[in-house]
Design an enzyme around this catalytic site. Structure first.
Site, short mmCIF file in Angstrom:
data_model
loop_
_atom_site.label_atom_id
_atom_site.label_comp_id
_atom_site.label_asym_id
_atom_site.label_seq_id
_atom_site.Cartn_x
_atom_site.Cartn_y
_atom_site.Cartn_z
N LYS A 1 99.59 -35.33 -31.49
CA LYS A 1 99.05 -35.21 -32.86
C LYS A 1 100.06 -34.49 -33.73
O LYS A 1 100.86 -33.69 -33.23
CB LYS A 1 97.74 -34.41 -32.85
P1 NAD Z 1 90.23 -39.39 -44.80
O1 NAD Z 1 91.24 -38.49 -45.34
O2 NAD Z 1 90.35 -40.85 -45.08
O3 NAD Z 1 88.76 -38.95 -45.25
C1 NAD Z 1 88.25 -37.66 -45.05
C2 NAD Z 1 86.96 -37.57 -45.85
O4 NAD Z 1 86.31 -36.36 -45.50
C3 NAD Z 1 87.17 -37.54 -47.36
O5 NAD Z 1 86.17 -38.32 -47.99
C4 NAD Z 1 86.95 -36.07 -47.72
O6 NAD Z 1 86.45 -35.91 -49.03
C5 NAD Z 1 85.93 -35.68 -46.69
N1 NAD Z 1 85.92 -34.25 -46.42
C6 NAD Z 1 86.95 -33.43 -46.16
N2 NAD Z 1 86.52 -32.17 -45.98
C7 NAD Z 1 85.18 -32.22 -46.12
C8 NAD Z 1 84.15 -31.25 -46.04
N3 NAD Z 1 84.43 -29.99 -45.78
N4 NAD Z 1 82.87 -31.66 -46.24
C9 NAD Z 1 82.59 -32.95 -46.49
N5 NAD Z 1 83.51 -33.91 -46.58
C10 NAD Z 1 84.79 -33.54 -46.40
O7 NAD Z 1 90.20 -39.13 -43.22
P2 NAD Z 1 89.70 -40.08 -42.05
O8 NAD Z 1 90.87 -40.81 -41.53
O9 NAD Z 1 88.48 -40.83 -42.48
O10 NAD Z 1 89.32 -39.00 -40.95
C11 NAD Z 1 88.04 -38.35 -40.94
C12 NAD Z 1 87.79 -37.84 -39.54
O11 NAD Z 1 87.84 -38.94 -38.64
C13 NAD Z 1 88.81 -36.82 -39.03
O12 NAD Z 1 88.18 -35.90 -38.18
C14 NAD Z 1 89.76 -37.68 -38.23
O13 NAD Z 1 90.47 -36.94 -37.26
C15 NAD Z 1 88.78 -38.66 -37.62
N6 NAD Z 1 89.40 -39.89 -37.14
C16 NAD Z 1 90.01 -40.73 -38.00
C17 NAD Z 1 90.60 -41.90 -37.50
C18 NAD Z 1 91.27 -42.91 -38.39
O14 NAD Z 1 91.69 -43.96 -37.86
N7 NAD Z 1 91.40 -42.68 -39.67
C19 NAD Z 1 90.55 -42.17 -36.13
C20 NAD Z 1 89.88 -41.29 -35.29
C21 NAD Z 1 89.30 -40.15 -35.82
#
Ligand code: NAD
Length: 440
Positions: free
Chosen positions: A130
């Site tokens: 990561k």
């Molecule tokens: P992103 O940046 O696209 O979206 C994050 C979202 O979370 C945004 O809408 C933001 O406003 C919101 N957010 C941030 N802090 C917040 C809070 N304190 N309260 C409420 N909302 C909040 O990110 P993503 O890629 O969608 O990732 C989100 C989660 O999913 C993370 O934990 C990431 O590790 C996990 N994840 C993502 C992927 C991927 O392929 N993108 C894969 C596996 C896991």
């Protein structure tokens, strides 16, 4: 040695004779220590010998870099970045890159460890890694982000590569970020290397289906859990915290299955409507205004209230440690499907298990992203181009198989879902580590 406590309720329906490890009464929110608690529990069930435990609970390699970035006002700002490779016994390191002001080394170490277990649960031939950069991407221009990304890429370049460690998007990074990293790497080595990152734009070797893979994979495992718990997905109520790549796509895909999205949120707060929110309208509203808050046809709610509202399926899709000792007793969902990494603390896990709430753990529930990343890498290495239908069909097969392997492990060891997934994953990585032996 972990002792066990008996939960009751519908957890039994997904095949878990009810036992869950009891942990220390004070809650520790350090993500790496949480990852280690989860690992220790699995290691205990598998009776791993102490030397092997030490190897598997420690990252293989930790790199910290300074990233001097010329800002648009002409001044130089030095950001700090990390790349952690937790374990590469089963294949190259794999894991996203996060841009966030609160990134810490321990967070990146935890996320790298969870990647090791995630790739193992899905049985894709990768290890876990990561990256993270401490920055405030919302306050940076696109040109600043490009310069910072390219310098970060050049600083971690000695330890990444298509057979070494393959980054992907995470919080506040996207396909454009991956394109800059791919270009920086390619320019440095003198030829185009598509397989150095996944989650790229399709025009430069990205895979069809990758941008929605995390949410689609989540939907596949929720569908399987709903079948076992006899919850019809059609009409099921869904609350989603976090409206980014994972959360917004999940909202759209759940709505396509006729589930009812009753709450959504982002950093600025949440919105709710018991009659249902149209995710497409929410996506359009957020594109225009930068938040879901204030969208027509829904009333305001806080992120805290969203987590504890009555619903069938709760999807935390933002950051770590949102379901904790303090609100776990108040959670009313029947299924918690972890799109985010690490949203539930071990203490909360114990409470939810006792209350019969099924937690579909991050290392399975959000593994659709890394699974299609693997498909993207295979296509890059082999010069193939699969269409979305083929990608989604392969994804469904992988997610459903992993779900049932987890359920089988739960039944064998009499544990809830996270422990089942961890035992499955740690067992696979332990086996790979043992058969390779210790160098030199
Ligand atoms: P992103 O940046 O696209 O979206 C994050 C979202 O979370 C945004 O809408 C933001 O406003 C919101 N957010 C941030 N802090 C917040 C809070 N304190 N309260 C409420 N909302 C909040 O990110 P993503 O890629 O969608 O990732 C989100 C989660 O999913 C993370 O934990 C990431 O590790 C996990 N994840 C993502 C992927 C991927 O392929 N993108 C894969 C596996 C896991």
């Amino acid at each position: 040695m972990a002792t066990v406590v008996k939960p009751t309720g519908p957890l039994r329906q997904i095949g878990a004779p009810p036992m869950v490890p009891r942990i220390a009464p004070r809650e520790d929110l350090n993500p790496f220590r949480i990852a280690q608690i989860q690992f220790d529990m699995a290691a205990e069930f598998l009776k791993l010998e102490p030397g092997l435990r030490q190897i598997l609970r420690t990252p293989k390699r930790v790199l910290e870099v300074s990233i001097p970035t010329k800002m648009d006002n002409g001044q130089v700002k030095v950001h700090t970045g990390f790349r952690v490779q937790h374990n590469i016994s089963r294949g190259p390191g794999k894991g996203g890159i996060r841009y966030h002001p609160n990134v810490t080394l321990d967070e990146v170490k935890a996320l790298a460890a969870w990647m090791t277990w995630k790739t193992a649960v899905l049985n894709v031939p990768f290890g876990g890694a990561k990256g993270g950069v401490i920055c405030d991407p919302k306050r940076m221009s696109k040109t600043e982000l490009e310069r910072m990304t390219r310098r970060y890429a050049s600083e971690i370049l000695p330890i990444i590569g298509p057979t070494m460690d393959i980054p992907a998007p995470d919080v506040y990074t996207d396909a454009q970020t991956m394109a800059w990293i791919m270009d920086t790497y390619s320019m440095t080595v003198g030829h185009s290397v598509h397989g150095v990152v996944t989650g790229k734009p399709v025009s430069i070797g990205g895979s069809e289906g990758r941008s929605e893979a995390t949410a689609r994979g989540l939907l596949f495992v929720v569908e399987e859990a709903c079948k076992l718990k006899k919850i019809p997905l059609r009409g099921a109520t869904v609350a989603i915290q976090g409206f980014g790549n994972a959360g917004a796509t999940a909202a759209r895909l759940f709505a396509e299955k006729k589930a009812k999205i009753i709450a959504l949120s982002d950093t600025r707060g949440g919105v709710t409507n018991s009659r249902g929110i149209d995710p497409i309208k929410a996506i359009r509203y957020k594109e225009r205004s930068g938040t879901v808050v204030g969208m027509p046809g829904a009333s305001r709610m806080t992120n805290d209230d969203l987590l504890t509202m009555k619903c069938d399926i709760l999807v935390p899709a933002a950051l770590e440690n949102v379901i904790t000792l303090h609100n776990a007793e108040a959670i009313k969902a029947r299924i918690v499907a972890e799109a985010a990494n690490g949203p539930t603390t071990p203490h909360a896990d114990e409470i939810l298990a006792r209350r019969g709430i099924t937690v579909l753990p991050d290392i399975l529930a959000n593994a659709g992203g890394v699974t299609v990343s693997y498909f993207e890498w295979v296509q890059n290495m082999e010069g193939l181009m699969w269409d979305a239908e083929e990608v989604n069909m392969r994804l469904q097969k992988s997610m459903v198989r992993a779900f049932h392997e987890m359920v089988e492990t739960m039944r064998k060891h009499h544990v809830p879902p996270r422990a089942g997934a961890m035992i499955l994953a740690v067992g696979r990585v332990a086996e790979a580590t043992l058969v390779r032996g210790l160098f030199p």
